[in-house]
Motif scaffolding. Structure first.
Motif, PDB file in Angstrom:
ATOM      1  N   PHE A  72      86.314 -66.644 -23.035  1.00  0.00           N
ATOM      2  CA  PHE A  72      85.061 -67.290 -23.462  1.00  0.00           C
ATOM      3  C   PHE A  72      84.871 -67.145 -24.965  1.00  0.00           C
ATOM      4  CE2 PHE A  72      84.379 -65.899 -19.093  1.00  0.00           C
ATOM      5  CZ  PHE A  72      83.829 -67.026 -18.495  1.00  0.00           C
ATOM      6  N   ILE A  73      84.238 -68.163 -25.557  1.00  0.00           N
ATOM      7  CA  ILE A  73      83.838 -68.071 -26.967  1.00  0.00           C
ATOM      8  C   ILE A  73      82.393 -67.581 -26.985  1.00  0.00           C
ATOM      9  CG2 ILE A  73      83.314 -69.402 -29.046  1.00  0.00           C
ATOM     10  CD1 ILE A  73      85.505 -71.415 -28.140  1.00  0.00           C
ATOM     11  N   VAL A  74      82.141 -66.494 -27.694  1.00  0.00           N
ATOM     12  CA  VAL A  74      80.777 -65.962 -27.774  1.00  0.00           C
ATOM     13  C   VAL A  74      80.384 -65.802 -29.243  1.00  0.00           C
ATOM     14  CG1 VAL A  74      79.263 -64.008 -27.198  1.00  0.00           C
ATOM     15  CG2 VAL A  74      81.043 -64.712 -25.582  1.00  0.00           C
ATOM     16  N   GLU A  75      79.245 -66.392 -29.596  1.00  0.00           N
ATOM     17  CA  GLU A  75      78.753 -66.262 -30.979  1.00  0.00           C
ATOM     18  C   GLU A  75      78.073 -64.924 -31.165  1.00  0.00           C
ATOM     19  OE1 GLU A  75      76.315 -69.288 -32.800  1.00  0.00           O
ATOM     20  OE2 GLU A  75      77.277 -70.744 -31.480  1.00  0.00           O
ATOM     21  N   LYS A  76      78.127 -64.406 -32.400  1.00  0.00           N
ATOM     22  CA  LYS A  76      77.604 -63.050 -32.630  1.00  0.00           C
ATOM     23  C   LYS A  76      76.094 -62.928 -32.371  1.00  0.00           C
ATOM     24  CE  LYS A  76      76.475 -62.405 -37.565  1.00  0.00           C
ATOM     25  NZ  LYS A  76      75.928 -63.607 -38.036  1.00  0.00           N
ATOM     26  N   ASP A  77      75.355 -64.021 -32.550  1.00  0.00           N
ATOM     27  CA  ASP A  77      73.898 -63.923 -32.393  1.00  0.00           C
ATOM     28  C   ASP A  77      73.414 -64.215 -30.974  1.00  0.00           C
ATOM     29  OD1 ASP A  77      73.564 -63.234 -35.029  1.00  0.00           O
ATOM     30  OD2 ASP A  77      73.571 -65.342 -35.685  1.00  0.00           O
ATOM     31  N   THR A  78      74.319 -64.323 -30.023  1.00  0.00           N
ATOM     32  CA  THR A  78      73.902 -64.626 -28.651  1.00  0.00           C
ATOM     33  C   THR A  78      73.065 -63.463 -28.100  1.00  0.00           C
ATOM     34  OG1 THR A  78      76.067 -65.684 -28.418  1.00  0.00           O
ATOM     35  CG2 THR A  78      74.775 -65.389 -26.398  1.00  0.00           C
ATOM     36  N   PRO A  79      71.894 -63.747 -27.506  1.00  0.00           N
ATOM     37  CA  PRO A  79      71.084 -62.655 -26.949  1.00  0.00           C
ATOM     38  C   PRO A  79      71.889 -61.819 -25.950  1.00  0.00           C
ATOM     39  CG  PRO A  79      69.854 -64.714 -26.944  1.00  0.00           C
ATOM     40  CD  PRO A  79      71.257 -65.064 -27.366  1.00  0.00           C
ATOM     41  N   GLY A  80      71.730 -60.495 -26.049  1.00  0.00           N
ATOM     42  CA  GLY A  80      72.435 -59.582 -25.133  1.00  0.00           C
ATOM     43  C   GLY A  80      73.766 -59.096 -25.678  1.00  0.00           C
ATOM     44  N   PHE A  81      74.223 -59.726 -26.775  1.00  0.00           N
ATOM     45  CA  PHE A  81      75.499 -59.339 -27.375  1.00  0.00           C
ATOM     46  C   PHE A  81      75.224 -58.405 -28.560  1.00  0.00           C
ATOM     47  CE2 PHE A  81      78.967 -60.067 -30.467  1.00  0.00           C
ATOM     48  CZ  PHE A  81      80.036 -59.703 -29.658  1.00  0.00           C
ATOM     49  N   SER A  82      75.833 -57.238 -28.549  1.00  0.00           N
ATOM     50  CA  SER A  82      75.610 -56.326 -29.680  1.00  0.00           C
ATOM     51  C   SER A  82      76.874 -55.540 -30.006  1.00  0.00           C
ATOM     52  CB  SER A  82      74.451 -55.375 -29.377  1.00  0.00           C
ATOM     53  OG  SER A  82      74.769 -54.600 -28.246  1.00  0.00           O
ATOM     54  N   ILE A  83      76.856 -54.946 -31.190  1.00  0.00           N
ATOM     55  CA  ILE A  83      78.004 -54.174 -31.677  1.00  0.00           C
ATOM     56  C   ILE A  83      77.754 -52.705 -31.377  1.00  0.00           C
ATOM     57  CG2 ILE A  83      79.411 -53.637 -33.722  1.00  0.00           C
ATOM     58  CD1 ILE A  83      79.379 -56.652 -32.872  1.00  0.00           C
ATOM     59  N   GLY A  84      78.714 -52.062 -30.731  1.00  0.00           N
ATOM     60  CA  GLY A  84      78.589 -50.635 -30.426  1.00  0.00           C
ATOM     61  C   GLY A  84      79.130 -49.792 -31.556  1.00  0.00           C
ATOM     62  N   LYS A  85      79.678 -48.644 -31.197  1.00  0.00           N
ATOM     63  CA  LYS A  85      80.091 -47.691 -32.247  1.00  0.00           C
ATOM     64  C   LYS A  85      81.269 -48.219 -33.070  1.00  0.00           C
ATOM     65  CE  LYS A  85      83.151 -44.667 -29.810  1.00  0.00           C
ATOM     66  NZ  LYS A  85      84.342 -44.044 -29.942  1.00  0.00           N
ATOM     67  N   LYS A  86      81.213 -47.871 -34.361  1.00  0.00           N
ATOM     68  CA  LYS A  86      82.324 -48.224 -35.252  1.00  0.00           C
ATOM     69  C   LYS A  86      83.304 -47.053 -35.264  1.00  0.00           C
ATOM     70  CE  LYS A  86      83.446 -49.074 -40.037  1.00  0.00           C
ATOM     71  NZ  LYS A  86      83.133 -49.585 -41.332  1.00  0.00           N
ATOM     72  N   GLU A  87      84.580 -47.339 -35.113  1.00  0.00           N
ATOM     73  CA  GLU A  87      85.592 -46.278 -35.072  1.00  0.00           C
ATOM     74  C   GLU A  87      85.840 -45.718 -36.477  1.00  0.00           C
ATOM     75  OE1 GLU A  87      86.712 -45.107 -32.280  1.00  0.00           O
ATOM     76  OE2 GLU A  87      85.972 -46.719 -30.994  1.00  0.00           O
ATOM     77  N   ASP A  88      86.003 -44.410 -36.537  1.00  0.00           N
ATOM     78  CA  ASP A  88      86.389 -43.728 -37.778  1.00  0.00           C
ATOM     79  C   ASP A  88      87.890 -43.474 -37.644  1.00  0.00           C
ATOM     80  OD1 ASP A  88      86.473 -42.320 -40.092  1.00  0.00           O
ATOM     81  OD2 ASP A  88      85.338 -40.593 -39.372  1.00  0.00           O
ATOM     82  N   LYS A  89      88.696 -44.415 -38.152  1.00  0.00           N
ATOM     83  CA  LYS A  89      90.122 -44.418 -37.816  1.00  0.00           C
ATOM     84  C   LYS A  89      90.972 -43.615 -38.805  1.00  0.00           C
ATOM     85  CE  LYS A  89      90.817 -48.934 -37.959  1.00  0.00           C
ATOM     86  NZ  LYS A  89      89.574 -49.435 -38.588  1.00  0.00           N
ATOM     87  N   MET A  90      92.164 -43.270 -38.343  1.00  0.00           N
ATOM     88  CA  MET A  90      93.151 -42.570 -39.161  1.00  0.00           C
ATOM     89  C   MET A  90      93.667 -43.482 -40.291  1.00  0.00           C
ATOM     90  SD  MET A  90      96.747 -41.311 -37.565  1.00  0.00           S
ATOM     91  CE  MET A  90      98.156 -40.805 -38.515  1.00  0.00           C
ATOM     92  N   GLY A  91      93.919 -44.729 -39.967  1.00  0.00           N
ATOM     93  CA  GLY A  91      94.474 -45.664 -40.949  1.00  0.00           C
ATOM     94  C   GLY A  91      93.842 -47.041 -40.841  1.00  0.00           C
ATOM     95  N   ILE A  92      94.446 -48.011 -41.516  1.00  0.00           N
ATOM     96  CA  ILE A  92      93.922 -49.382 -41.662  1.00  0.00           C
ATOM     97  C   ILE A  92      92.386 -49.381 -41.732  1.00  0.00           C
ATOM     98  CG2 ILE A  92      95.926 -50.682 -40.779  1.00  0.00           C
ATOM     99  CD1 ILE A  92      94.203 -50.998 -38.106  1.00  0.00           C
ATOM    100  N   ARG A  93      91.889 -48.491 -42.621  1.00  0.00           N
ATOM    101  CA  ARG A  93      90.450 -48.237 -42.646  1.00  0.00           C
ATOM    102  C   ARG A  93      89.646 -49.356 -43.327  1.00  0.00           C
ATOM    103  NH1 ARG A  93      88.611 -43.095 -41.745  1.00  0.00           N
ATOM    104  NH2 ARG A  93      87.296 -43.027 -43.599  1.00  0.00           N
ATOM    105  N   ALA A  94      90.335 -50.272 -44.023  1.00  0.00           N
ATOM    106  CA  ALA A  94      89.609 -51.405 -44.602  1.00  0.00           C
ATOM    107  C   ALA A  94      89.198 -52.385 -43.503  1.00  0.00           C
ATOM    108  CB  ALA A  94      90.475 -52.110 -45.635  1.00  0.00           C
ATOM    109  N   SER A  95      89.833 -52.270 -42.345  1.00  0.00           N
ATOM    110  CA  SER A  95      89.484 -53.184 -41.247  1.00  0.00           C
ATOM    111  C   SER A  95      88.446 -52.525 -40.353  1.00  0.00           C
ATOM    112  CB  SER A  95      90.727 -53.537 -40.432  1.00  0.00           C
ATOM    113  OG  SER A  95      91.171 -52.411 -39.699  1.00  0.00           O
ATOM    114  N   ASN A  96      87.514 -53.347 -39.886  1.00  0.00           N
ATOM    115  CA  ASN A  96      86.456 -52.855 -38.998  1.00  0.00           C
ATOM    116  C   ASN A  96      86.939 -52.840 -37.559  1.00  0.00           C
ATOM    117  OD1 ASN A  96      84.076 -52.527 -40.618  1.00  0.00           O
ATOM    118  ND2 ASN A  96      82.946 -53.266 -38.823  1.00  0.00           N
TER     119      ASN A  96
END
Ligand code: COS
Length: 377
Positions: free
Chosen positions: A182-206
């Motif tokens: 499915f294609i889901v737009e970021k502003d769709t009600p009920g859709f949210s972003i959870g925790k952001k990973e604190d990674k070992m590498g490729i840290r410029a990427s979210n």
């Protein structure tokens, strides 16, 4: 057989290489420390055309072939594998729409990408990584809508993407036969972003979780048929895995170049360490690994561009290149000794960045499963 590149390919490579020197290398270590890509860099990546490389020509994109893409991803990774990951993840999230999207879906989706915005491919879940068929996010049909519920994990470009390609299960019993895209737009009600990973590498990427709570999508947002999602995901990963290989080759080449330069400058026992055969042997082994990985990446890309079966070669190129990126970046750090281990130089970043290549888009163990399946059955 022709090992050469066209004039156009070389010009594109040169353009990206200059962009990397000017815009990425000077800020790569800072972005790594800050655990984010500088927002203005996204605009610059879009302006130079790096975000819509796979968007088909009929949708106003560049529609680049895989060999040329690999060439450019390698250049990007020489500057920062995190930035290369952001760009490659955008392509990863485009393939399902390229493969099975309707004309209307393509026009809508690629219009977003052409505006310089990002997309994200969301298959993995807390309990479904290698076992992609174990996706528990549900998609329940309600008239001409679907209601999506679940959690996605380790999603590259999570939180910074405008649009998400989400895999959910339309069957109560789960399994690969119910997997649907499915294609889901970021502003769709009920859709949210959870925790952001604190990674070992490729840290410029979210990298984040995605949370779906009664997210309503219309039938028009379903890509392909119900239950076609597993095949779409596998086809997409086949297409994208050589690019993980290309990023790995870029990382390995950058660390080899750094080790060569250092070994000529660093003097011990009254001479440059490059004059010692132990160092020479290490550099020669590193160079052989980089070259063989690069050839495997190009072979997989070439087969894809020819429309031939390339699943096995895609897995081989990803697996081998990721393994050599790990070993070459480790050896480059070894050549540099204490300076390699210091955060003042990029050697340790290269090594941290290389580790994920063996994990994402299918662990290297899964790649070996894919290769063995192709050999045996
Ligand atoms: N292209 C198209 N179809 C494919 C395919 C491919 N590369 N690989 C498998 N399929 C199809 C098969 O043809 C089969 O279809 P039918 O049942 O209609 O015959 C179906 O998919 C199931 O195939 P298979 O039995 O091989 O699947 P498995 O459940 O054994 O899983 C692995 C195969 C392990 C290879 C798969 O789950 C996988 O790749 N997992 C890793 C996922 C991954 O990379 N995750 C990373 C996160 S995404 S960034």
């Amino acid at each position: 057989m022709n090992f050469g590149f066209t004039q156009e390919q070389l010009e594109l490579k040169d353009l990206v290489s200059k962009f990397v020197e000017r815009e990425i290398k000077p800020i790569a270590l800072t972005m790594d420390k800050e655990n984010k890509m500088h927002p203005e860099l996204l605009g610059k990546l879009a302006k130079i055309g790096l975000l819509d490389l796979v968007v088909p020509k009929e949708n106003g994109g560049v529609g680049l072939d895989s060999v040329t893409l690999a060439l450019l991803y390698e250049e990007l990774a020489k500057g920062c594998a995190g930035v290369a990951t952001v760009v490659a993840a955008n392509a990863l999230a485009s393939y399902p729409v390229i493969i099975k999207g309707t004309d209307k879906q393509k026009a809508y989706y690629f219009d977003i990408i052409k505006q310089g915005k990002l997309a994200a491919f969301a298959l993995t879940e807390p309990n479904a990584g290698s076992d992609a068929g174990g996706v528990a996010t549900s998609a329940v049909k309600d008239g001409n809508k679907y209601i999506l519920n679940g959690t996605k994990a380790f999603i590259t470009n999570g939180g910074v993407a405008e649009v998400y390609l989400i895999f959910a299960n339309t069957r109560k019993t789960g399994g690969i036969r119910g997997l649907t895209a499915f294609i889901v737009e970021k502003d769709t009600p009920g859709f949210s972003i959870g925790k952001k990973e604190d990674k070992m590498g490729i840290r410029a990427s979210n990298t984040t979780e995605l949370i779906l709570q009664n997210v309503e999508v219309s039938e028009d947002q379903r890509v392909g048929r119900e239950g076609e999602g597993f095949r779409i995901a596998m086809n997409t990963l086949d297409s994208s895995r050589p690019f993980v290989g290309a990023v790995s080759v870029g990382l390995a080449q950058a660390s080899l170049d750094m080790a060569i330069k250092y070994s000529k400058e660093r003097r011990q026992f009254g001479q440059p360490i490059a004059s010692f055969q132990m160092i020479q042997g290490m550099l020669a082994d590193m160079a052989m690994k980089v070259e063989t990985a690069r050839l495997l990446v190009y072979k997989a890309c070439y087969l894809r561009d020819q429309g031939e079966d390339f699943s096995k070669e895609a897995a081989m190129s990803k697996c081998y290149a990721a393994d050599i990126a790990m070993s070459v970046t480790t050896d480059a750090l070894q050549v540099m000794g204490g300076y390699g281990y210091s955060k003042e130089y990029p050697a340790e970043k290269y090594m941290r960045d290389a580790k994920i290549m063996q994990i994402y888009e299918g662990t290297n163990q899964i790649q070996r499963v894919v290769i063995a399946n192709k050999l045996l059955f």
